[in-house]
Design a protein around this motif. Structure first.
Motif, PDB file in Angstrom:
ATOM      1  N   GLY A 294       0.924  -1.227  -0.011  1.00 57.06           N
ATOM      2  CA  GLY A 294      -0.108  -0.035  -0.094  1.00 57.06           C
ATOM      3  C   GLY A 294       0.928   1.220  -0.132  1.00 57.06           C
ATOM      4  O   GLY A 294       2.030   1.369   0.204  1.00 57.06           O
ATOM      5  N   PRO A 321       1.445   4.699  -6.573  1.00 59.39           N
ATOM      6  CA  PRO A 321       0.180   5.426  -6.228  1.00 59.39           C
ATOM      7  C   PRO A 321      -0.006   6.694  -7.173  1.00 59.39           C
ATOM      8  O   PRO A 321       1.074   7.386  -7.293  1.00 59.39           O
ATOM      9  CB  PRO A 321       0.520   5.594  -4.724  1.00 59.39           C
ATOM     10  CG  PRO A 321       1.968   5.838  -4.387  1.00 59.39           C
ATOM     11  CD  PRO A 321       2.749   5.044  -5.468  1.00 59.39           C
ATOM     12  N   PHE A 349      -3.416  13.119  -0.666  1.00 65.15           N
ATOM     13  CA  PHE A 349      -3.787  11.509  -0.645  1.00 65.15           C
ATOM     14  C   PHE A 349      -3.063  10.856  -1.799  1.00 65.15           C
ATOM     15  O   PHE A 349      -2.603  11.135  -2.893  1.00 65.15           O
ATOM     16  CB  PHE A 349      -5.129  11.687  -1.567  1.00 65.15           C
ATOM     17  CG  PHE A 349      -6.098  11.890  -0.266  1.00 65.15           C
ATOM     18  CD1 PHE A 349      -7.009  11.187   0.537  1.00 65.15           C
ATOM     19  CD2 PHE A 349      -6.371  13.471  -0.192  1.00 65.15           C
ATOM     20  CE1 PHE A 349      -8.035  11.596   1.363  1.00 65.15           C
ATOM     21  CE2 PHE A 349      -7.322  13.862   0.923  1.00 65.15           C
ATOM     22  CZ  PHE A 349      -8.107  13.068   1.731  1.00 65.15           C
ATOM     23  N   THR A 351      -3.021   6.837  -3.564  1.00 65.71           N
ATOM     24  CA  THR A 351      -4.077   5.727  -3.798  1.00 65.71           C
ATOM     25  C   THR A 351      -3.428   4.740  -4.832  1.00 65.71           C
ATOM     26  O   THR A 351      -2.708   4.898  -5.801  1.00 65.71           O
ATOM     27  CB  THR A 351      -5.414   6.264  -4.349  1.00 65.71           C
ATOM     28  OG1 THR A 351      -6.013   7.364  -3.567  1.00 65.71           O
ATOM     29  CG2 THR A 351      -6.276   5.142  -4.469  1.00 65.71           C
ATOM     30  N   ASN A 352      -3.521   3.418  -4.343  1.00 65.53           N
ATOM     31  CA  ASN A 352      -3.148   2.476  -5.721  1.00 65.53           C
ATOM     32  C   ASN A 352      -4.088   1.302  -5.206  1.00 65.53           C
ATOM     33  O   ASN A 352      -4.929   1.367  -4.115  1.00 65.53           O
ATOM     34  CB  ASN A 352      -1.551   1.933  -5.482  1.00 65.53           C
ATOM     35  CG  ASN A 352      -1.453   1.231  -4.193  1.00 65.53           C
ATOM     36  OD1 ASN A 352      -1.922   0.833  -3.496  1.00 65.53           O
ATOM     37  ND2 ASN A 352       0.033   0.940  -3.865  1.00 65.53           N
ATOM     38  N   SER A 353      -4.034   0.195  -5.988  1.00 71.14           N
ATOM     39  CA  SER A 353      -4.971  -1.246  -5.701  1.00 71.14           C
ATOM     40  C   SER A 353      -4.965  -1.682  -4.437  1.00 71.14           C
ATOM     41  O   SER A 353      -5.651  -2.532  -4.293  1.00 71.14           O
ATOM     42  CB  SER A 353      -4.748  -2.224  -6.931  1.00 71.14           C
ATOM     43  OG  SER A 353      -3.520  -2.482  -6.847  1.00 71.14           O
ATOM     44  N   VAL A 356      -5.461   3.332   0.363  1.00 69.52           N
ATOM     45  CA  VAL A 356      -5.442   4.682   0.242  1.00 69.52           C
ATOM     46  C   VAL A 356      -4.980   5.226   1.556  1.00 69.52           C
ATOM     47  O   VAL A 356      -5.007   4.808   2.589  1.00 69.52           O
ATOM     48  CB  VAL A 356      -6.613   5.257   0.048  1.00 69.52           C
ATOM     49  CG1 VAL A 356      -7.681   4.923   0.803  1.00 69.52           C
ATOM     50  CG2 VAL A 356      -6.809   6.731  -0.362  1.00 69.52           C
ATOM     51  N   ASN A 358      -3.772   9.242   3.545  1.00 71.43           N
ATOM     52  CA  ASN A 358      -3.667  10.793   3.446  1.00 71.43           C
ATOM     53  C   ASN A 358      -2.953  11.169   4.491  1.00 71.43           C
ATOM     54  O   ASN A 358      -2.549  10.753   5.481  1.00 71.43           O
ATOM     55  CB  ASN A 358      -5.300  11.276   3.312  1.00 71.43           C
ATOM     56  CG  ASN A 358      -6.007  11.456   4.620  1.00 71.43           C
ATOM     57  OD1 ASN A 358      -5.668  12.020   5.401  1.00 71.43           O
ATOM     58  ND2 ASN A 358      -6.373  10.160   4.733  1.00 71.43           N
TER      59      ASN A 358
END
Length: 466
Positions: A294, A321, A349, A351-353, A356, A358
């Motif tokens: 992540g 991300p 923020f 985000t990847n698969s 997430v 922040n």
């Protein structure tokens, strides 16, 4: 003289009339139904009738024969058909001037007592590629000429077999299926079924064998993608391993054997080799394992950014991300160079698969020193240098020079301090500026003030006079 003509004519007419009567009597002989299809052990009956009134009517049959005098019809009936000789057929007859006969065909059918399947080999498990013969036995079926044996693998139909020759009794039928076994046959269930295809029976009666499960010995085969994505803290991929007996599976990274049940870290990515082994053979495959994890944000809570630079990419993750910055609205870090007025609180923020994350970041925008001075800097005698505007973040350090000598800007100026001065502002960069300083004496300022006052007084007197 003798008269013969009348007698001879009468005899001929009488014979012709009787012949016509016999022909009509046989043609009118009927059996209902005209054919019997009966299951072995079931009751059966048929009615024989004629249009006339014969002297005798009867049934010629090995079971329950019957005759009646002076009746136009006669019913044949049995409570249970168990004599296979009835399958040869029976006859109804009438006797008047001569005997008339009519056949009643009878078909007796019987489902088999059992349908079984067996292997003609004594072994319990077969090797891949080995030919095998399976035999289907159909015990006591009739009539064999209408029997059909069908072979199945699972629900897939393989072949049919029919049988020639007709007998009136039950028979033991057999058929052999030749199979060359493959690994796809391991665990497959073979069966055969016997069906009687008789007109008048819908649907056709069927009896099936119990399934015979086949065990096949074969060498290992590995089914694994060439490249897999595994999340951090998960295990090596769940590949499928074929083989009978079940193969022993071993994983290697380089020459080092690894425990495939251990959770993986992001440092464990790379090329792995998996081996599968049983006594029928072996197989191996190389798998590229990429570890996904992540997003992680590495931005400090407070950071400084130079003017016209873009918001930093301070997040990592695999897959890389997507970074989004917010300051009351989304900010595209690639298209929005920062100005000096855009500092403040931001939210970032990532985000990847996998997930997430922040963080809030306080951004300070840095910009170099800027010096703004009038073309001529007028300073009143006895005051310090003032009148230039100097900006910058961080606040620049300003140094004044006159004639190459450092000058104290807080010093009170005199008339001899007029001239050209240099300013150097040092911040995250240095800026040099030259300005001419003009010293104005305090007396000149008073004289000018007094002149203004006298002018005002004079104007007032002129207005009063008018």
């Amino acid at each position: 003289m003798f008269l013969y003509t009348c007698v001879i004519t009468s005899t001929v007419l009488l014979l012709s009339s009787k012949a016509q009567q016999v022909s009509q009597s046989c043609e009118s002989l009927t059996i209902d139904p005209p054919h019997l299809l009966v299951r072995y052990g079931d009751p059966a009956q048929a009615n024989c009738s004629t249009a006339g009134l014969p002297g005798q009517i009867g049934w010629e049959t090995p079971v329950a024969p019957a005759t009646e005098q002076n009746k136009a019809s006669l019913l044949w009936s049995v409570a249970s058909v168990t004599d296979w000789n009835l399958g040869r057929g029976i006859q109804c007859y009438t006797v008047e001037v001569e005997q008339c006969l009519k056949d009643l065909p009878i078909t007796i059918y019987k489902l088999p007592d059992s349908v079984t399947i067996q292997s003609l080999s004594a072994v319990k498990a077969y090797k891949e590629g080995q030919p095998v013969q399976l035999k289907c036995l159909v015990n006591n079926i009739a009539p064999a000429s209408h029997a059909k044996v069908t072979w199945y693998k699972g629900e897939h139909e393989l072949r049919n077999a029919t049988f020639s020759g007709y007998t009136h009794t039950t028979q033991l039928l057999s058929d052999v299926l030749n199979v060359t076994l493959s690994r796809d046959d391991h665990g497959a269930q073979y069966r055969c079924e016997a069906k009687l295809e008789l007109e008048g029976l819908q649907p056709y009666p069927v009896k099936s064998s119990e399934p015979l499960e086949i065990a096949v010995l074969f060498s290992p085969k590995i089914n694994c993608p060439l490249k897999v994505h595994v999340r951090e803290n998960e295990r090596l991929p769940n590949c499928t391993f074929e083989g009978n007996p079940p193969p022993v599976v071993t994983w290697f990274k380089g020459h080092q054997q690894v425990d495939h049940l251990s959770p993986l870290t992001r440092a464990d990515g790379g090329l792995y080799t998996v081996w599968a082994l049983n006594y029928m053979g072996r197989d191996n495959q190389t798998v590229n394992v990429e570890i996904w994890f992540g997003p992680e944000i590495s931005c400090p809570n407070r950071m400084q950014v130079k003017e016209n630079d873009r918001l930093p990419n301070c997040a990592a993750g695999n897959p890389p991300p997507e970074i989004t910055w917010f300051k009351s609205h989304p900010v595209n870090p690639l298209l929005s160079p920062l100005s000096r007025n855009q500092g403040g609180h931001y939210s970032v923020f990532a985000t990847n698969s996998v997930g997430v994350i922040n963080q809030t970041v306080d951004i300070e925008v840095l910009f170099g020193p800027e010096i703004a001075c009038p073309e001529k800097l007028k300073v009143t005698e006895g005051e310090a240098l003032a009148g230039c505007t100097i900006k910058g973040n961080p606040t620049p350090v300003v140094t004044w020079y006159k004639g190459g000598v450092k000058f104290d800007p807080k010093r009170k100026l005199s008339k001899r301090d007029s001239g050209e001065y240099s300013l150097i502002a040092d911040g995250n960069s240095s800026v040099h500026h030259t300005v001419e300083v003009v010293i104005i004496s305090r007396g000149n300022n008073i004289s000018m003030s007094s002149g203004c006052v006298l002018l005002v007084v004079l104007l007032c007197h002129i207005l009063n006079w008018l």
